[in-house]
Design a protein around this motif. Structure first.
Motif, PDB file in Angstrom:
ATOM      1  N   ILE A  49       0.865  -1.232   0.027  1.00  0.00           N
ATOM      2  CA  ILE A  49      -0.184  -0.053   0.075  1.00  0.00           C
ATOM      3  C   ILE A  49       1.011   1.107   0.133  1.00  0.00           C
ATOM      4  N   GLU A  50       0.720   1.877  -0.962  1.00  0.00           N
ATOM      5  CA  GLU A  50       1.440   3.368  -1.080  1.00  0.00           C
ATOM      6  C   GLU A  50       0.510   4.481  -0.244  1.00  0.00           C
ATOM      7  N   PHE A  51       1.193   4.607   0.842  1.00  0.00           N
ATOM      8  CA  PHE A  51       0.256   5.817   1.577  1.00  0.00           C
ATOM      9  C   PHE A  51       1.023   7.144   1.219  1.00  0.00           C
ATOM     10  N   THR A  52       0.160   8.196   1.071  1.00  0.00           N
ATOM     11  CA  THR A  52       0.347   9.571   1.069  1.00  0.00           C
ATOM     12  C   THR A  52      -0.277  10.125   2.195  1.00  0.00           C
ATOM     13  N   ILE A  53       0.513  10.667   3.110  1.00  0.00           N
ATOM     14  CA  ILE A  53       0.039  11.171   4.516  1.00  0.00           C
ATOM     15  C   ILE A  53       0.437  12.705   4.462  1.00  0.00           C
ATOM     16  N   LYS A  54      -0.701  13.606   4.605  1.00  0.00           N
ATOM     17  CA  LYS A  54      -0.940  14.970   4.527  1.00  0.00           C
ATOM     18  C   LYS A  54      -1.157  15.383   6.185  1.00  0.00           C
ATOM     19  N   ASN A  55      -0.675  16.414   6.721  1.00  0.00           N
ATOM     20  CA  ASN A  55      -1.269  17.004   7.841  1.00  0.00           C
ATOM     21  C   ASN A  55      -1.765  18.403   7.269  1.00  0.00           C
ATOM     22  N   ASP A  56      -3.049  18.566   7.477  1.00  0.00           N
ATOM     23  CA  ASP A  56      -3.729  19.735   6.880  1.00  0.00           C
ATOM     24  C   ASP A  56      -4.303  20.448   8.107  1.00  0.00           C
ATOM     25  N   GLY A  57      -3.829  19.957   9.189  1.00  0.00           N
ATOM     26  CA  GLY A  57      -4.085  20.627  10.471  1.00  0.00           C
ATOM     27  C   GLY A  57      -3.163  21.748  10.844  1.00  0.00           C
ATOM     28  N   GLU A  58      -3.548  22.248  12.023  1.00  0.00           N
ATOM     29  CA  GLU A  58      -2.478  23.455  12.538  1.00  0.00           C
ATOM     30  C   GLU A  58      -1.378  22.864  13.619  1.00  0.00           C
ATOM     31  N   LYS A  59      -1.956  21.771  14.240  1.00  0.00           N
ATOM     32  CA  LYS A  59      -1.165  21.022  15.326  1.00  0.00           C
ATOM     33  C   LYS A  59      -0.259  19.902  14.526  1.00  0.00           C
ATOM     34  N   GLN A  60       0.943  19.540  15.210  1.00  0.00           N
ATOM     35  CA  GLN A  60       1.544  18.303  14.971  1.00  0.00           C
ATOM     36  C   GLN A  60       0.892  16.847  15.015  1.00  0.00           C
ATOM     37  N   HIS A  61       0.874  16.043  14.230  1.00  0.00           N
ATOM     38  CA  HIS A  61       0.145  14.975  14.363  1.00  0.00           C
ATOM     39  C   HIS A  61       1.246  13.653  14.014  1.00  0.00           C
ATOM     40  N   GLU A  97       5.857   9.643  12.878  1.00  0.00           N
ATOM     41  CA  GLU A  97       5.993  10.750  13.763  1.00  0.00           C
ATOM     42  C   GLU A  97       5.996  12.035  13.375  1.00  0.00           C
ATOM     43  N   GLU A  98       5.636  13.072  14.131  1.00  0.00           N
ATOM     44  CA  GLU A  98       6.081  14.364  14.055  1.00  0.00           C
ATOM     45  C   GLU A  98       5.841  15.113  12.491  1.00  0.00           C
ATOM     46  N   LEU A  99       4.544  15.001  12.212  1.00  0.00           N
ATOM     47  CA  LEU A  99       4.157  15.606  10.924  1.00  0.00           C
ATOM     48  C   LEU A  99       3.558  17.178  11.360  1.00  0.00           C
ATOM     49  N   ASP A 100       4.472  17.963  10.896  1.00  0.00           N
ATOM     50  CA  ASP A 100       4.092  19.512  11.334  1.00  0.00           C
ATOM     51  C   ASP A 100       3.101  19.752  10.437  1.00  0.00           C
ATOM     52  N   ASP A 101       2.215  21.162  10.418  1.00  0.00           N
ATOM     53  CA  ASP A 101       1.299  21.384   9.754  1.00  0.00           C
ATOM     54  C   ASP A 101       1.980  21.785   8.352  1.00  0.00           C
ATOM     55  N   GLY A 102       1.082  21.049   7.287  1.00  0.00           N
ATOM     56  CA  GLY A 102       1.461  21.268   5.851  1.00  0.00           C
ATOM     57  C   GLY A 102       2.573  20.004   5.557  1.00  0.00           C
ATOM     58  N   ASP A 103       2.917  19.505   6.430  1.00  0.00           N
ATOM     59  CA  ASP A 103       3.904  18.214   6.069  1.00  0.00           C
ATOM     60  C   ASP A 103       2.976  17.298   5.168  1.00  0.00           C
ATOM     61  N   ILE A 119      -4.383   5.620  13.670  1.00  0.00           N
ATOM     62  CA  ILE A 119      -4.879   6.518  15.027  1.00  0.00           C
ATOM     63  C   ILE A 119      -3.648   7.608  14.772  1.00  0.00           C
ATOM     64  N   ASP A 120      -4.076   8.807  15.290  1.00  0.00           N
ATOM     65  CA  ASP A 120      -3.069   9.701  15.986  1.00  0.00           C
ATOM     66  C   ASP A 120      -3.094   9.503  17.251  1.00  0.00           C
ATOM     67  N   ASN A 121      -1.791   9.243  18.124  1.00  0.00           N
ATOM     68  CA  ASN A 121      -1.905   8.912  19.581  1.00  0.00           C
ATOM     69  C   ASN A 121      -1.023   9.978  20.289  1.00  0.00           C
ATOM     70  N   THR A 122      -0.910  11.144  19.791  1.00  0.00           N
ATOM     71  CA  THR A 122      -0.342  12.276  20.239  1.00  0.00           C
ATOM     72  C   THR A 122      -1.065  12.632  21.643  1.00  0.00           C
ATOM     73  N   VAL A 123      -0.198  12.911  22.606  1.00  0.00           N
ATOM     74  CA  VAL A 123      -0.998  13.355  23.856  1.00  0.00           C
ATOM     75  C   VAL A 123      -0.031  14.820  23.989  1.00  0.00           C
TER      76      VAL A 123
END
Length: 149
Positions: A49-61, A97-103, A119-123
């Protein structure tokens, strides 16, 4: 001439078989945002599976792939509200880990047929309180089917 035609037919059949796609898998677009994980598909056949993972949020995920038959919102949790990825019947397979906003990043993982939870298991700490991204709704189910199903 008859032998030539038989050989040509055999070669054509061999080439057609060699060119067919039986590898399974596919591409999956994953979008992380406050407070959800959005997928462009709900299932794919087993294989790479080719995953393309994008953080469209403002927080790190982060993005975690769990193999489990437990429903996304029913995973056992720790005291801080995060999913207990070491619980029985939960198998943590991969973490980005550690996908910043826009990454945006790409990964390829081979997944066997079965049920998965992403999941995103960030606390994080906000105003003196712990905020679990999993507890806030950053979880989604996904199914890998047997080839041909």
């Amino acid at each position: 001439m008859k032998l030539f035609l038989v050989l040509c037919a055999a070669l054509a059949a061999l080439l057609a078989t060699g060119c067919s796609d039986t590898s399974g898998g596919g591409q999956l677009n994953v979008t992380l945002d406050e407070w959800k994980i959005t997928l462009d598909k709900t299932s794919l056949p087993e294989g790479p599976i080719e995953f393309t993972i994008k953080n469209d949020g403002e927080k790190q995920h982060e993005f975690i792939i769990l193999r489990t038959d437990i429903a996304p919102g029913e995973l056992p949790t720790n005291d801080d509200g995060s999913a207990d990825v070491n619980a029985p019947d939960v198998d943590e397979l991969h973490t980005v880990e550690e996908l910043d906003d826009g990454d945006e990043t790409g990964r390829t993982y081979t997944l066997d047929a079965g049920k998965y939870v992403f999941i995103d298991n960030t606390v994080e700490e906000e105003n003196g309180a712990k905020v679990s991204h999993y507890d806030q709704g950053m979880r989604v189910g996904f199914t890998i089917t047997k080839e041909g199903e």
